[in-house]
Structures are given as C-alpha cells and as structure tokens.
Design a protein around this motif. Sequence first.
Motif, PDB file in Angstrom:
ATOM      1  N   GLU A  45       0.835  -1.198   0.000  1.00 19.80           N
ATOM      2  CA  GLU A  45       0.000   0.000   0.000  1.00 19.80           C
ATOM      3  C   GLU A  45       0.868   1.244   0.000  1.00 19.80           C
ATOM      4  O   GLU A  45       1.985   1.244   0.515  1.00 19.80           O
ATOM      5  CB  GLU A  45      -0.907   0.023   1.240  1.00 19.80           C
ATOM      6  N   GLY A  46       0.336   2.302  -0.588  1.00 22.12           N
ATOM      7  CA  GLY A  46       1.060   3.560  -0.610  1.00 22.12           C
ATOM      8  C   GLY A  46       1.030   4.243   0.733  1.00 22.12           C
ATOM      9  O   GLY A  46       0.038   4.157   1.468  1.00 22.12           O
ATOM     10  N   VAL A  47       2.125   4.924   1.064  1.00 18.48           N
ATOM     11  CA  VAL A  47       2.225   5.655   2.320  1.00 18.48           C
ATOM     12  C   VAL A  47       2.309   7.160   2.073  1.00 18.48           C
ATOM     13  O   VAL A  47       1.537   7.927   2.631  1.00 18.48           O
ATOM     14  CB  VAL A  47       3.461   5.203   3.118  1.00 18.48           C
ATOM     15  N   ALA A  48       3.241   7.569   1.212  1.00 22.17           N
ATOM     16  CA  ALA A  48       3.413   9.001   0.985  1.00 22.17           C
ATOM     17  C   ALA A  48       4.201   9.237  -0.294  1.00 22.17           C
ATOM     18  O   ALA A  48       5.021   8.404  -0.694  1.00 22.17           O
ATOM     19  CB  ALA A  48       4.145   9.652   2.157  1.00 22.17           C
ATOM     20  N   THR A  56       1.533  17.535  -0.625  1.00 23.03           N
ATOM     21  CA  THR A  56       2.126  16.211  -0.566  1.00 23.03           C
ATOM     22  C   THR A  56       1.024  15.189  -0.300  1.00 23.03           C
ATOM     23  O   THR A  56       0.033  15.474   0.345  1.00 23.03           O
ATOM     24  CB  THR A  56       3.166  16.172   0.567  1.00 23.03           C
ATOM     25  N   ASN A  57       1.214  14.005  -0.845  1.00 21.29           N
ATOM     26  CA  ASN A  57       0.204  12.974  -0.707  1.00 21.29           C
ATOM     27  C   ASN A  57       0.549  12.017   0.428  1.00 21.29           C
ATOM     28  O   ASN A  57       1.644  11.464   0.451  1.00 21.29           O
ATOM     29  CB  ASN A  57       0.112  12.181  -2.019  1.00 21.29           C
ATOM     30  N   ALA A  59      -1.201   8.704   2.805  1.00 22.99           N
ATOM     31  CA  ALA A  59      -2.306   7.784   3.051  1.00 22.99           C
ATOM     32  C   ALA A  59      -3.049   8.242   4.300  1.00 22.99           C
ATOM     33  O   ALA A  59      -2.444   8.786   5.232  1.00 22.99           O
ATOM     34  CB  ALA A  59      -1.781   6.369   3.241  1.00 22.99           C
ATOM     35  N   ASP A  60      -4.335   8.014   4.320  1.00 17.14           N
ATOM     36  CA  ASP A  60      -5.137   8.434   5.477  1.00 17.14           C
ATOM     37  C   ASP A  60      -4.610   7.828   6.774  1.00 17.14           C
ATOM     38  O   ASP A  60      -4.663   8.460   7.829  1.00 17.14           O
ATOM     39  CB  ASP A  60      -6.594   8.029   5.278  1.00 17.14           C
ATOM     40  N   SER A  61      -4.082   6.631   6.689  1.00 20.29           N
ATOM     41  CA  SER A  61      -3.635   5.921   7.895  1.00 20.29           C
ATOM     42  C   SER A  61      -2.413   6.561   8.546  1.00 20.29           C
ATOM     43  O   SER A  61      -2.121   6.279   9.711  1.00 20.29           O
ATOM     44  CB  SER A  61      -3.328   4.467   7.553  1.00 20.29           C
ATOM     45  N   VAL A  62      -1.695   7.423   7.808  1.00 23.87           N
ATOM     46  CA  VAL A  62      -0.489   8.034   8.364  1.00 23.87           C
ATOM     47  C   VAL A  62      -0.565   9.558   8.421  1.00 23.87           C
ATOM     48  O   VAL A  62       0.370  10.200   8.902  1.00 23.87           O
ATOM     49  CB  VAL A  62       0.773   7.618   7.575  1.00 23.87           C
ATOM     50  N   LYS A  63      -1.651  10.141   7.949  1.00 23.02           N
ATOM     51  CA  LYS A  63      -1.774  11.600   7.969  1.00 23.02           C
ATOM     52  C   LYS A  63      -1.629  12.133   9.385  1.00 23.02           C
ATOM     53  O   LYS A  63      -2.225  11.611  10.318  1.00 23.02           O
ATOM     54  CB  LYS A  63      -3.129  12.024   7.390  1.00 23.02           C
ATOM     55  N   GLY A  64      -0.814  13.167   9.511  1.00 21.67           N
ATOM     56  CA  GLY A  64      -0.559  13.752  10.821  1.00 21.67           C
ATOM     57  C   GLY A  64       0.566  13.076  11.574  1.00 21.67           C
ATOM     58  O   GLY A  64       1.030  13.579  12.599  1.00 21.67           O
ATOM     59  N   ARG A  65       1.031  11.924  11.093  1.00 20.94           N
ATOM     60  CA  ARG A  65       2.106  11.195  11.752  1.00 20.94           C
ATOM     61  C   ARG A  65       3.318  10.992  10.864  1.00 20.94           C
ATOM     62  O   ARG A  65       4.385  10.600  11.351  1.00 20.94           O
ATOM     63  CB  ARG A  65       1.605   9.824  12.223  1.00 20.94           C
ATOM     64  N   ALA A  66       3.172  11.215   9.584  1.00 16.85           N
ATOM     65  CA  ALA A  66       4.260  10.984   8.634  1.00 16.85           C
ATOM     66  C   ALA A  66       4.673  12.295   7.977  1.00 16.85           C
ATOM     67  O   ALA A  66       3.833  13.162   7.727  1.00 16.85           O
ATOM     68  CB  ALA A  66       3.824   9.991   7.567  1.00 16.85           C
TER      69      ALA A  66
END
Length: 123
Positions: A45-48, A56-57, A59-66
């Motif tokens: 899966e894509g992360v960023a 910048t793009n 993934a919802d699962s890492v937004k605010g943490r990456a």
Amino acid sequence: VPLMESGGGSVRAGRSLRLSCAATNFSVRTGLLAWLRQPPGKEREGVASPAEIGATNYADSVKGRAVISRDSTKNILYLEMHSLKPEDAAMYYCAAGSISGFPILSPLRYKYWGQGTQVTVSS
C-alpha cells in the motif's frame, strides 16, 4: 534505477523512525517517488509521495504522523514516522518512476523498487 532504503528497525509504539531512500541515476528532486509498505500478510500500500504540484500525498492511515522530505544535495528521500502504532509494522519500500493511469499512491504506478527496510512496532 537503484534505490536503497535504510533506517528501519524495531521500536516501541509511540516512538519515531526516519527512513531513508538513496537513489542512484534518478533525481529525488524532480523524479516521481513514493514510500509504500507491505504489512505482514497484506497487500502493498502507498504511504506518501512528494508533491509534483500542490500538497504532498499521504495515506489516510499516516496523515498527521508521517512527513516525507527530500534532500536534493544528497539525493535522498526521507520518511519520518511519528507516534508509531503496531499496525505500522511492515516492510517499507521506496519506489520511483511512473506508470501512467494509476493513482499517485498506488503500488501499480511505480516501476522501480528498492529492497525494502523492515519496521517492527511493539505495543
């Protein structure tokens, strides 16, 4: 396009890691790049991905943490992951190039891949 990831490891939940991707014969400043991951037993899966134009793009699962960033002088792409969760455990890959017709965080978009760096997160 050789891509070499590093910086993975085993950390406790809540900690941070910075992953690095050193690129050869490919500019991290102008080229199409992304960080992706493959959790155990799951699909890649894509992360960023750094923005070509606009935001910048992530993934919802890492937004605010990456945070994804580029060092053009060293030709390295970074991914900082903060507040790591057990579900962040995965093999993390740097990928480059572009195959048209796929979303920017789709693994199908990228032509060249590194060998990956393992991230393990314990609770």
